[in-house]
Motif scaffolding. Structure first.
Motif, PDB file in Angstrom:
ATOM      1  N   MET A  11      16.039 -13.103 -31.245  1.00  0.00           N
ATOM      2  CA  MET A  11      16.260 -14.310 -31.713  1.00  0.00           C
ATOM      3  C   MET A  11      14.897 -14.895 -31.834  1.00  0.00           C
ATOM      4  N   HIS A  54      13.916 -14.250 -21.801  1.00  0.00           N
ATOM      5  CA  HIS A  54      13.600 -13.055 -22.624  1.00  0.00           C
ATOM      6  C   HIS A  54      12.499 -12.293 -21.713  1.00  0.00           C
ATOM      7  N   SER A 100      20.105  -5.338 -22.566  1.00  0.00           N
ATOM      8  CA  SER A 100      20.843  -5.844 -23.799  1.00  0.00           C
ATOM      9  C   SER A 100      20.686  -7.240 -23.966  1.00  0.00           C
ATOM     10  N   LEU A 101      20.653  -7.835 -22.751  1.00  0.00           N
ATOM     11  CA  LEU A 101      20.185  -9.495 -23.045  1.00  0.00           C
ATOM     12  C   LEU A 101      18.970  -9.448 -23.365  1.00  0.00           C
ATOM     13  N   ALA A 157      18.589  -8.917 -27.114  1.00  0.00           N
ATOM     14  CA  ALA A 157      19.287  -9.954 -27.791  1.00  0.00           C
ATOM     15  C   ALA A 157      18.460 -11.348 -27.886  1.00  0.00           C
ATOM     16  N   THR A 158      17.986 -11.737 -26.864  1.00  0.00           N
ATOM     17  CA  THR A 158      17.214 -12.920 -26.842  1.00  0.00           C
ATOM     18  C   THR A 158      15.558 -12.926 -27.482  1.00  0.00           C
TER      19      THR A 158
END
Length: 271
Positions: free
Chosen positions: A201, A131, A193-194, A197-198
């Motif tokens: 989490m 991240h 975006s990644l 998302a990470t």
């Protein structure tokens, strides 16, 4: 500590020397791709390598990762300077190097004289490390995109007002600038975006972790960049509309990361 200071001083000089030499070649010879000679490329490589060494020594500490405000700023500027070199070689945009190398030099100077501490434990999960990497890469790419939009705005305004400026002779045509901007935004949006998302989490208590404003502003930036790309691909956005939306997304992202770190670390002294 002395060694890092000496390396930082040498790197700052190399950054300024490289930017100055390249700027002279661009303005005197009106060059773009050819301005990046082997000598200038070697100086740029030395500067980036030295800066990377300083970051390695200052950020990777025994307790984990020191990502204090100025360390993080220096890291982002180093990535941006590296991207500027690669883009300059790939798409004849050497003027990015002339702008970003002095910025990287300033960030390194601030890191040297205003060290801060914000330790991220070395035992954190691999996903959280990913991240952090994705966040730095996304922010750096979108910063390059913001600068490209500013250059595009300058060129568009001068042409609209029919005001001839010498610098326009060395800037790429607006069509190439727009294509490069969209390519940069596309990759940056994917990485953002990644990163989101990470990050989501590993977020357990948004308020307790002082992340609410950062999450809201980051998501807002993501939405704005999504609208930019949708507008370009679906509506054929060009010129001012493309520029304004890009700068709006970057402003939100800037506040999300460095704005929050500035308030928490330097004003509230919370790390």
């Amino acid at each position: 500590m002395v060694t890092s200071t000496l390396i930082s001083a040498a790197v700052i000089l190399l950054y300024l020397l490289t930017a100055g030499w390249l700027g002279i070649r661009i303005f005197r010879l009106r060059l773009t791709a050819e301005a990046f000679s082997h000598t200038i490329a070697a100086l740029a490589g030395l500067a980036l390598s030295g800066h990377g060494l300083v970051l390695y020594r200052e950020i990777l500490v025994e307790a984990g990762f020191n990502l204090g405000f100025f360390h993080a700023l220096s890291l982002v500027c180093w990535v941006i300077a590296l991207l500027a070199v690669l883009i300059g070689l790939y798409r004849a945009m050497s003027n990015l190097v002339v702008i970003f190398f002095p910025v990287a030099a300033l960030a390194l100077l601030l890191e040297s004289i205003l060290p801060g501490t914000s330790i991220i434990p070395g035992g954190i999960a691999a996903g959280l490390k990913m991240h952090i990497i994705l966040s730095v890469a996304a922010y750096s790419l979108l910063t390059v995109g913001a600068l490209q939009s500013l250059v595009l705005a300058f060129e568009e305004t001068r042409l609209r007002n029919r005001e001839p400026v010498k610098i326009l002779n060395i800037l790429p045509p607006m069509q190439i600038l727009e294509e490069l901007l969209v390519q940069t935004l596309t990759i940056g949006f994917f990485l953002l975006s990644l990163s989101l998302a990470t990050g989501l989490m590993f977020m357990h208590d948004m308020l307790g972790q002082h992340l609410s404003h950062k999450v809201v502003l980051s998501v807002l930036a993501w939405i704005i960049f999504a609208v930019v790309l949708w507008g370009r691909w679906s509506r054929g956005w060009r010129g001012r509309k493309l520029i304004h939306w890009t700068l709006g997304g970057f402003a939100s992202l800037l506040l999300a990361y460095f704005g929050s770190k500035l308030v928490l670390e330097l004003i509230l002294h919370q790390v």
